[in-house]
Scaffold this motif. Structure first.
Motif, PDB file in Angstrom:
ATOM      1  N   GLY A 208       5.965 -16.487  18.491  1.00  0.00           N
ATOM      2  CA  GLY A 208       7.064 -17.213  19.090  1.00  0.00           C
ATOM      3  C   GLY A 208       7.852 -18.075  18.125  1.00  0.00           C
ATOM      4  N   ASP A 209       9.136 -18.152  18.406  1.00  0.00           N
ATOM      5  CA  ASP A 209      10.053 -19.079  17.741  1.00  0.00           C
ATOM      6  C   ASP A 209      10.110 -20.298  18.654  1.00  0.00           C
ATOM      7  N   LYS A 210       9.450 -21.389  18.254  1.00  0.00           N
ATOM      8  CA  LYS A 210       9.235 -22.527  19.153  1.00  0.00           C
ATOM      9  C   LYS A 210      10.419 -23.492  19.118  1.00  0.00           C
ATOM     10  N   ARG A 211      10.918 -23.853  20.292  1.00  0.00           N
ATOM     11  CA  ARG A 211      11.934 -24.897  20.414  1.00  0.00           C
ATOM     12  C   ARG A 211      11.225 -26.208  20.746  1.00  0.00           C
ATOM     13  N   VAL A 212      11.264 -27.123  19.794  1.00  0.00           N
ATOM     14  CA  VAL A 212      10.665 -28.444  19.941  1.00  0.00           C
ATOM     15  C   VAL A 212      11.801 -29.433  20.158  1.00  0.00           C
ATOM     16  N   LEU A 213      11.796 -30.114  21.291  1.00  0.00           N
ATOM     17  CA  LEU A 213      12.867 -31.040  21.634  1.00  0.00           C
ATOM     18  C   LEU A 213      12.529 -32.461  21.186  1.00  0.00           C
ATOM     19  N   LEU A 214      13.511 -33.106  20.562  1.00  0.00           N
ATOM     20  CA  LEU A 214      13.417 -34.513  20.198  1.00  0.00           C
ATOM     21  C   LEU A 214      14.457 -35.284  20.996  1.00  0.00           C
ATOM     22  N   ILE A 215      14.031 -36.315  21.698  1.00  0.00           N
ATOM     23  CA  ILE A 215      14.935 -37.167  22.466  1.00  0.00           C
ATOM     24  C   ILE A 215      14.849 -38.572  21.886  1.00  0.00           C
ATOM     25  N   ASP A 216      15.942 -39.013  21.282  1.00  0.00           N
ATOM     26  CA  ASP A 216      15.999 -40.306  20.592  1.00  0.00           C
ATOM     27  C   ASP A 216      14.828 -40.463  19.629  1.00  0.00           C
ATOM     28  N   ASP A 221       6.340 -33.435  24.754  1.00  0.00           N
ATOM     29  CA  ASP A 221       4.963 -33.023  24.451  1.00  0.00           C
ATOM     30  C   ASP A 221       4.739 -31.516  24.509  1.00  0.00           C
ATOM     31  N   TRP A 222       5.632 -30.792  25.183  1.00  0.00           N
ATOM     32  CA  TRP A 222       5.535 -29.331  25.226  1.00  0.00           C
ATOM     33  C   TRP A 222       6.791 -28.735  24.598  1.00  0.00           C
ATOM     34  N   CYS A 223       6.635 -27.563  24.007  1.00  0.00           N
ATOM     35  CA  CYS A 223       7.760 -26.822  23.443  1.00  0.00           C
ATOM     36  C   CYS A 223       7.898 -25.506  24.194  1.00  0.00           C
ATOM     37  N   LEU A 224       8.940 -24.756  23.864  1.00  0.00           N
ATOM     38  CA  LEU A 224       9.102 -23.424  24.438  1.00  0.00           C
ATOM     39  C   LEU A 224       9.006 -22.407  23.318  1.00  0.00           C
ATOM     40  N   ALA A 225       7.943 -21.582  23.355  1.00  0.00           N
ATOM     41  CA  ALA A 225       7.781 -20.502  22.386  1.00  0.00           C
ATOM     42  C   ALA A 225       8.536 -19.282  22.902  1.00  0.00           C
ATOM     43  N   ARG A 226       9.513 -18.834  22.127  1.00  0.00           N
ATOM     44  CA  ARG A 226      10.327 -17.691  22.532  1.00  0.00           C
ATOM     45  C   ARG A 226       9.792 -16.446  21.831  1.00  0.00           C
ATOM     46  N   ILE A 227       9.139 -15.600  22.620  1.00  0.00           N
ATOM     47  CA  ILE A 227       8.419 -14.439  22.083  1.00  0.00           C
ATOM     48  C   ILE A 227       9.369 -13.247  21.992  1.00  0.00           C
ATOM     49  N   PRO A 228       9.467 -12.619  20.810  1.00  0.00           N
ATOM     50  CA  PRO A 228      10.372 -11.468  20.699  1.00  0.00           C
ATOM     51  C   PRO A 228       9.954 -10.315  21.610  1.00  0.00           C
ATOM     52  N   ALA A 229      10.947  -9.595  22.108  1.00  0.00           N
ATOM     53  CA  ALA A 229      10.678  -8.374  22.866  1.00  0.00           C
ATOM     54  C   ALA A 229      10.102  -7.318  21.926  1.00  0.00           C
ATOM     55  N   ALA A 230       9.454  -6.304  22.492  1.00  0.00           N
ATOM     56  CA  ALA A 230       8.863  -5.232  21.693  1.00  0.00           C
ATOM     57  C   ALA A 230       9.930  -4.595  20.804  1.00  0.00           C
ATOM     58  N   GLY A 231       9.599  -4.464  19.519  1.00  0.00           N
ATOM     59  CA  GLY A 231      10.521  -3.835  18.585  1.00  0.00           C
ATOM     60  C   GLY A 231      11.647  -4.727  18.110  1.00  0.00           C
ATOM     61  N   GLU A 232      11.596  -6.012  18.467  1.00  0.00           N
ATOM     62  CA  GLU A 232      12.675  -6.954  18.134  1.00  0.00           C
ATOM     63  C   GLU A 232      12.145  -8.015  17.179  1.00  0.00           C
ATOM     64  N   GLY A 243      10.334 -16.726  27.183  1.00  0.00           N
ATOM     65  CA  GLY A 243      10.001 -18.118  26.930  1.00  0.00           C
ATOM     66  C   GLY A 243       8.668 -18.515  27.542  1.00  0.00           C
ATOM     67  N   VAL A 244       7.770 -19.013  26.706  1.00  0.00           N
ATOM     68  CA  VAL A 244       6.448 -19.456  27.157  1.00  0.00           C
ATOM     69  C   VAL A 244       6.253 -20.902  26.709  1.00  0.00           C
ATOM     70  N   ALA A 245       6.120 -21.817  27.667  1.00  0.00           N
ATOM     71  CA  ALA A 245       5.925 -23.227  27.340  1.00  0.00           C
ATOM     72  C   ALA A 245       4.496 -23.466  26.868  1.00  0.00           C
ATOM     73  N   ARG A 246       4.373 -24.277  25.818  1.00  0.00           N
ATOM     74  CA  ARG A 246       3.054 -24.571  25.248  1.00  0.00           C
ATOM     75  C   ARG A 246       3.007 -26.031  24.805  1.00  0.00           C
ATOM     76  N   PRO A 247       1.828 -26.632  24.820  1.00  0.00           N
ATOM     77  CA  PRO A 247       1.700 -27.965  24.220  1.00  0.00           C
ATOM     78  C   PRO A 247       1.997 -27.890  22.724  1.00  0.00           C
ATOM     79  N   LEU A 248       2.504 -28.969  22.161  1.00  0.00           N
ATOM     80  CA  LEU A 248       2.739 -29.002  20.725  1.00  0.00           C
ATOM     81  C   LEU A 248       1.416 -28.854  19.979  1.00  0.00           C
ATOM     82  N   ILE A 294      10.942 -25.463  29.967  1.00  0.00           N
ATOM     83  CA  ILE A 294       9.797 -26.327  29.688  1.00  0.00           C
ATOM     84  C   ILE A 294       9.354 -27.054  30.954  1.00  0.00           C
ATOM     85  N   THR A 295      10.301 -27.551  31.721  1.00  0.00           N
ATOM     86  CA  THR A 295       9.967 -28.275  32.957  1.00  0.00           C
ATOM     87  C   THR A 295       9.235 -27.374  33.944  1.00  0.00           C
ATOM     88  N   ALA A 296       9.737 -26.157  34.133  1.00  0.00           N
ATOM     89  CA  ALA A 296       9.155 -25.255  35.123  1.00  0.00           C
ATOM     90  C   ALA A 296       7.717 -24.886  34.793  1.00  0.00           C
TER      91      ALA A 296
END
Length: 316
Positions: A208-216, A221-232, A243-248, A294-296
């Motif tokens: 996954g390509d993880k999106r880690v959000l920083l607010i101020d 505490d959790w990021c969204l790991a974006r997992i490539p599709a097959a062959g991508e 998108g798969v949410a995971r703890p940092l 991430i919220t969901a």
């Protein structure tokens, strides 16, 4: 409190995943008065930065295109709003650049802009990682084909990308045996007239390509790991990633807690770090997303965290 959001047209919001949408929802829940405008509706009149803004109210439905009502445009100084959120999507082209200059002028007149115009100019989402070399994979920035070929020969497996794209657009993975290397380089550099970035390929993209959000300056505490599709190669959701949410992880947190205060000190209120494995690959500052995903999946109300931090910043 009056909130002005500069964004693409609200009629096009994909409300099931749009982060700006849930920011507006949360602000409305707290009683904020909402206004929206577009970057091309900014102007300077008699020396004052204004926007042709429309008041937005939510309807009783959350269906696509009918979740809102807009009042007629009204010219108003940006300094008359309690806060201005710049949420215009890339590309960061000449018109976007001009808008950031108007935002900086508005700030000098008293407007509270997040993220500020100067930081949007200073932190190109691709190039900004070069300010933090301790967290990046081997990287080259050039428009010369010969430079790219030398870098490719050294690292064997390389990602090429333009400096102004979003959603994975224009990203290529190349190896020395790829018969299309020359054509790819010519296309991306527009025959050596356009600067691009080359990075050593990170096999950890498979996780996954993880999106880690920083607010101020503080990480969610959790990021969204974006997992490539097959062959991508690309994990971007716009490129078919999942998108798969995971703890940092400890490394994610180390990166976030190191960069967060530095970026906040520069005025960057909302940042999306893209992390693959142990490396930062982009620092997103224009309109970072992934709030809803991430919220969901985590139960963390990211929009509430954002508005909480914004209210603290405004002294509310």
């Amino acid at each position: 409190m009056r909130l002005l959001v500069i964004a693409d047209p609200v009629v096009g919001f994909k409300i099931h995943k749009d982060s700006t949408y849930v920011m507006l929802r949360e602000a409305a829940r707290r009683g904020w008065e909402l206004w929206v405008t577009q970057a091309h509706d900014l102007r300077v009149y008699n020396g004052v930065v204004e926007a042709a803004a429309q008041k937005l109210t939510f309807t009783d439905t959350q269906e696509y295109k009918i979740w809102f009502e807009l009042e007629p445009h009204l010219q108003q100084p940006l300094k008359d709003f309690g806060a201005v959120l710049m949420r215009k999507d890339p590309p960061f082209d000449a018109q976007y650049l001009y808008a950031t200059h108007l935002l900086s002028l508005a700030e000098a007149q008293g407007a509270r802009v997040f993220n500020p115009g100067q930081t949007l100019r200073d932190y190109n989402e691709k190039l900004a990682i070069l300010k933090h070399p301790e967290f990046i994979t081997p990287t080259m920035v050039t428009q010369r084909a010969a430079d790219i070929r030398v870098f490719l020969a050294e690292h064997q497996d390389v990602i090429l990308k333009p400096l102004d794209g979003m959603g994975g657009m224009g990203i290529f993975r190349i190896t020395p045996n790829d018969p299309n290397v020359g054509s790819i380089i010519e296309t991306l550099t527009e025959n050596e007239t356009r600067t691009v970035m080359a990075q050593r390929y990170l096999p950890a993209i498979k996780d996954g390509d993880k999106r880690v959000l920083l607010i101020d300056g503080k990480p969610v505490d959790w990021c969204l790991a974006r997992i490539p599709a097959a062959g991508e190669t690309r994990g971007n959701l716009a490129a078919g990633g999942t998108g798969v949410a995971r703890p940092l992880t400890p490394r994610d947190r180390e990166i976030a807690e190191t960069l967060g205060p530095q970026l906040a000190a520069k005025g960057l209120f909302l940042v999306g770090l893209d992390v693959i494995g142990d490396n930062v690959t982009e620092i997103n500052v224009t309109s970072p997303t992934c709030f809803q995903e991430i919220t969901a999946q985590s139960g963390i109300d990211v929009a509430a965290l954002f508005i909480d931090a914004l209210e603290r910043k405004l002294g509310l």
